[in-house]
Motif scaffolding. Structure first.
Motif, PDB file in Angstrom:
ATOM      1  N   ARG A   1     -34.118  -5.044  -1.014  1.00 29.12           N
ATOM      2  CA  ARG A   1     -33.420  -4.718   0.228  1.00 29.12           C
ATOM      3  C   ARG A   1     -33.518  -5.891   1.208  1.00 29.12           C
ATOM      4  O   ARG A   1     -32.558  -6.218   1.907  1.00 29.12           O
ATOM      5  CB  ARG A   1     -34.028  -3.459   0.867  1.00 29.12           C
ATOM      6  CG  ARG A   1     -34.152  -2.266  -0.062  1.00 29.12           C
ATOM      7  CD  ARG A   1     -32.803  -1.709  -0.451  1.00 29.12           C
ATOM      8  NE  ARG A   1     -32.938  -0.513  -1.239  1.00 29.12           N
ATOM      9  CZ  ARG A   1     -32.873  -0.477  -2.574  1.00 29.12           C
ATOM     10  NH1 ARG A   1     -32.679  -1.600  -3.246  1.00 29.12           N
ATOM     11  NH2 ARG A   1     -32.983   0.650  -3.238  1.00 29.12           N
TER      12      ARG A   1
ATOM     13  N   THR B   1     -27.054   9.982  -7.094  1.00 28.11           N
ATOM     14  CA  THR B   1     -28.156   9.468  -6.278  1.00 28.11           C
ATOM     15  C   THR B   1     -29.091  10.559  -5.789  1.00 28.11           C
ATOM     16  O   THR B   1     -30.026  10.275  -5.032  1.00 28.11           O
ATOM     17  CB  THR B   1     -27.616   8.692  -5.065  1.00 28.11           C
ATOM     18  OG1 THR B   1     -26.731   9.533  -4.318  1.00 28.11           O
ATOM     19  CG2 THR B   1     -26.885   7.446  -5.507  1.00 28.11           C
TER      20      THR B   1
ATOM     21  N   ARG C   1     -28.728   7.229 -16.092  1.00 24.93           N
ATOM     22  CA  ARG C   1     -29.580   8.355 -15.710  1.00 24.93           C
ATOM     23  C   ARG C   1     -29.349   9.621 -16.531  1.00 24.93           C
ATOM     24  O   ARG C   1     -30.271  10.417 -16.708  1.00 24.93           O
ATOM     25  CB  ARG C   1     -29.370   8.709 -14.225  1.00 24.93           C
ATOM     26  CG  ARG C   1     -29.893   7.686 -13.244  1.00 24.93           C
ATOM     27  CD  ARG C   1     -29.951   8.292 -11.851  1.00 24.93           C
ATOM     28  NE  ARG C   1     -30.860   9.427 -11.785  1.00 24.93           N
ATOM     29  CZ  ARG C   1     -31.020  10.213 -10.723  1.00 24.93           C
ATOM     30  NH1 ARG C   1     -30.301   9.982  -9.636  1.00 24.93           N
ATOM     31  NH2 ARG C   1     -31.867  11.212 -10.743  1.00 24.93           N
TER      32      ARG C   1
ATOM     33  N   TYR D   1     -36.729  -4.958 -10.867  1.00 29.68           N
ATOM     34  CA  TYR D   1     -36.016  -3.747 -11.284  1.00 29.68           C
ATOM     35  C   TYR D   1     -36.565  -3.219 -12.605  1.00 29.68           C
ATOM     36  O   TYR D   1     -36.740  -2.013 -12.778  1.00 29.68           O
ATOM     37  CB  TYR D   1     -34.534  -4.036 -11.403  1.00 29.68           C
ATOM     38  CG  TYR D   1     -33.686  -2.790 -11.630  1.00 29.68           C
ATOM     39  CD1 TYR D   1     -33.628  -1.791 -10.666  1.00 29.68           C
ATOM     40  CD2 TYR D   1     -32.956  -2.616 -12.810  1.00 29.68           C
ATOM     41  CE1 TYR D   1     -32.863  -0.648 -10.867  1.00 29.68           C
ATOM     42  CE2 TYR D   1     -32.187  -1.483 -13.012  1.00 29.68           C
ATOM     43  CZ  TYR D   1     -32.145  -0.507 -12.044  1.00 29.68           C
ATOM     44  OH  TYR D   1     -31.395   0.622 -12.237  1.00 29.68           O
TER      45      TYR D   1
ATOM     46  N   SER E   1     -28.825  -2.877  -2.907  1.00 34.09           N
ATOM     47  CA  SER E   1     -28.284  -1.790  -2.090  1.00 34.09           C
ATOM     48  C   SER E   1     -26.889  -2.097  -1.572  1.00 34.09           C
ATOM     49  O   SER E   1     -26.337  -1.334  -0.790  1.00 34.09           O
ATOM     50  CB  SER E   1     -29.211  -1.524  -0.895  1.00 34.09           C
ATOM     51  OG  SER E   1     -29.288  -2.670  -0.050  1.00 34.09           O
TER      52      SER E   1
ATOM     53  N   VAL F   1     -36.180   8.259  -5.344  1.00 32.89           N
ATOM     54  CA  VAL F   1     -35.737   6.867  -5.434  1.00 32.89           C
ATOM     55  C   VAL F   1     -36.815   6.039  -6.112  1.00 32.89           C
ATOM     56  O   VAL F   1     -38.014   6.268  -5.919  1.00 32.89           O
ATOM     57  CB  VAL F   1     -35.441   6.306  -4.027  1.00 32.89           C
ATOM     58  CG1 VAL F   1     -35.017   4.843  -4.099  1.00 32.89           C
ATOM     59  CG2 VAL F   1     -34.373   7.140  -3.336  1.00 32.89           C
TER      60      VAL F   1
END
Length: 365
Positions: free
Chosen positions: A161, A149, A113, A204, A101, A153
């Motif tokens: 994080r 974004t 994406r 991830y 982040s 999520v």
């Protein structure tokens, strides 16, 4: 905050737009001071760490150069410059951790994406700015960031994080104590940073597979296996055998897997239709790959013959990751551990089972 950095001769020019929507810019040390002003940390308090929105790795590389050049308080006594240097250093390090982040590379996220009607790898930043209506300049990065974004999520990234915050704390300590953050560190801290990088990649990759479209892609890369059950659990106890639709699966014997009844693009069903286990064997019979999965738990669903199932590697366990980190950290703190001493352990000869020697033997003779 939006950040851009590029070389101007031997120096690096930095531009940043923070919450105040004002453009802050400078060259070299003044560029780092501009970062501190945009992020609101001119007093040396990095706070919760501003996220850097960039449009490619060139900006990160330029930030790395200027940040390390002004990391030593002995060569620079300006708090704002040191704070900007530490913040940029944190960005550079966390940029190597997927799913972090601290840094948002809008160009990389756009390519991951979405798809535009251009030749692959020729979708430049100019093309993507036009797609999202982002004007030129640093301020346009914020508009671009809003576009890429939007939407849900990825789940399963909370640990990343936490790692972002943990590493930011190390940089904050350096600023507070008046020392350089770019200095040799203890073996234990270096090990934790390396472990964080490896864990980030695993977490991830698992998070991406929670997306149905990414799972559909995974069928063609071998990360997702789908096929028909040819031997159901009813006739083989806690095992099932799946006739995979492709031969290029990445599943190997000993791999922990999860699965469910249905196609890869279908939403994951409830617990009543899910199962987990371990790959026992993979073998090709008559041109068809058969994957046998054993160790099915009693509480799990047991697929029956002729059912279509989807199988993929089990996601990493956060509790296991944290437990392993505790063990490694303890080993580095022990006085007589070879890890903490930095020496290579002495080789010790042990009896090797005959089966291992046969398996390792050269089959050509």
């Amino acid at each position: 905050m939006a950040v851009a950095a590029h070389r101007v001769g031997a120096a690096v020019r930095v531009q940043a737009v923070g919450p105040d929507q004002r453009l802050h810019a400078g060259v070299g040390a003044e560029g780092l001071a501009a970062l501190a002003r945009a992020a609101g940390c001119v007093n040396g308090d990095l706070g919760s760490g501003a996220t850097a929105v960039v449009d490619g790795g060139a900006t990160v590389a330029a930030l790395a150069s200027v940040a390390t050049s002004h990391a030593d308080p002995a060569r620079c006594d300006r708090v704002d410059v040191l704070a900007g240097s530490a913040l940029a250093g944190w960005w550079v390090e966390r940029a190597a951790h997927p799913g972090n982040s601290a840094v948002a590379d809008v160009l990389a996220v756009s390519r991951q994406r979405f798809v535009v009607g251009t030749v692959p790898c020729q979708d430049s930043a100019v093309v993507w700015r036009g797609v999202f209506g982002a004007p030129d300049g640093v301020a346009g990065l914020l508009r671009w960031h809003e576009g890429v974004t939007s939407g849900p999520v990825l789940p399963g990234l909370d640990m990343l994080r936490d790692d972002d915050d943990w590493l930011l704390g190390r940089y904050q300590e350096a600023v507070t104590e008046g020392r350089s953050w770019d200095v040799p560190e203890t073996l234990g801290l270096a090990a934790m940073r390396l472990r964080s990088r490896c864990d980030a990649a695993d977490l991830y990759d698992a998070a991406l597979l929670s997306d149905p479209l990414w799972r559909a892609r995974g069928v063609h890369t071998g990360h997702v296996c789908t096929g028909q059950v040819v031997i159901g659990a009813g006739s083989a106890g806690n095992r099932v055998t799946v006739a995979a639709g492709r031969l290029d699966t990445r599943l190997r014997s000993g791999s922990s897997v999860i699965g469910w009844v249905g196609e890869p693009v279908s939403a994951r069903p409830g617990a009543e239709a899910r199962f987990s286990g371990e790959v026992v064997t993979t073998e090709v019979e008559s041109g068809v790959l058969h994957v046998t999965i054993g160790g099915l738990k009693r509480a799990d669903y047991r697929p029956a013959a002729s059912e279509t199932v989807t199988v993929l590697s089990a996601p990493p366990s956060e509790s296991t990751i944290r437990s392993n980190r505790v063990v490694v950290s303890r080993l580095y703190r022990q006085k007589y551990s070879w890890l903490s001493q930095g020496s290579t352990p002495v080789a010790v000869r042990r009896d090797v089972p005959l089966a291992v020697i046969i398996a390792a033997a050269d089959n050509d003779e």
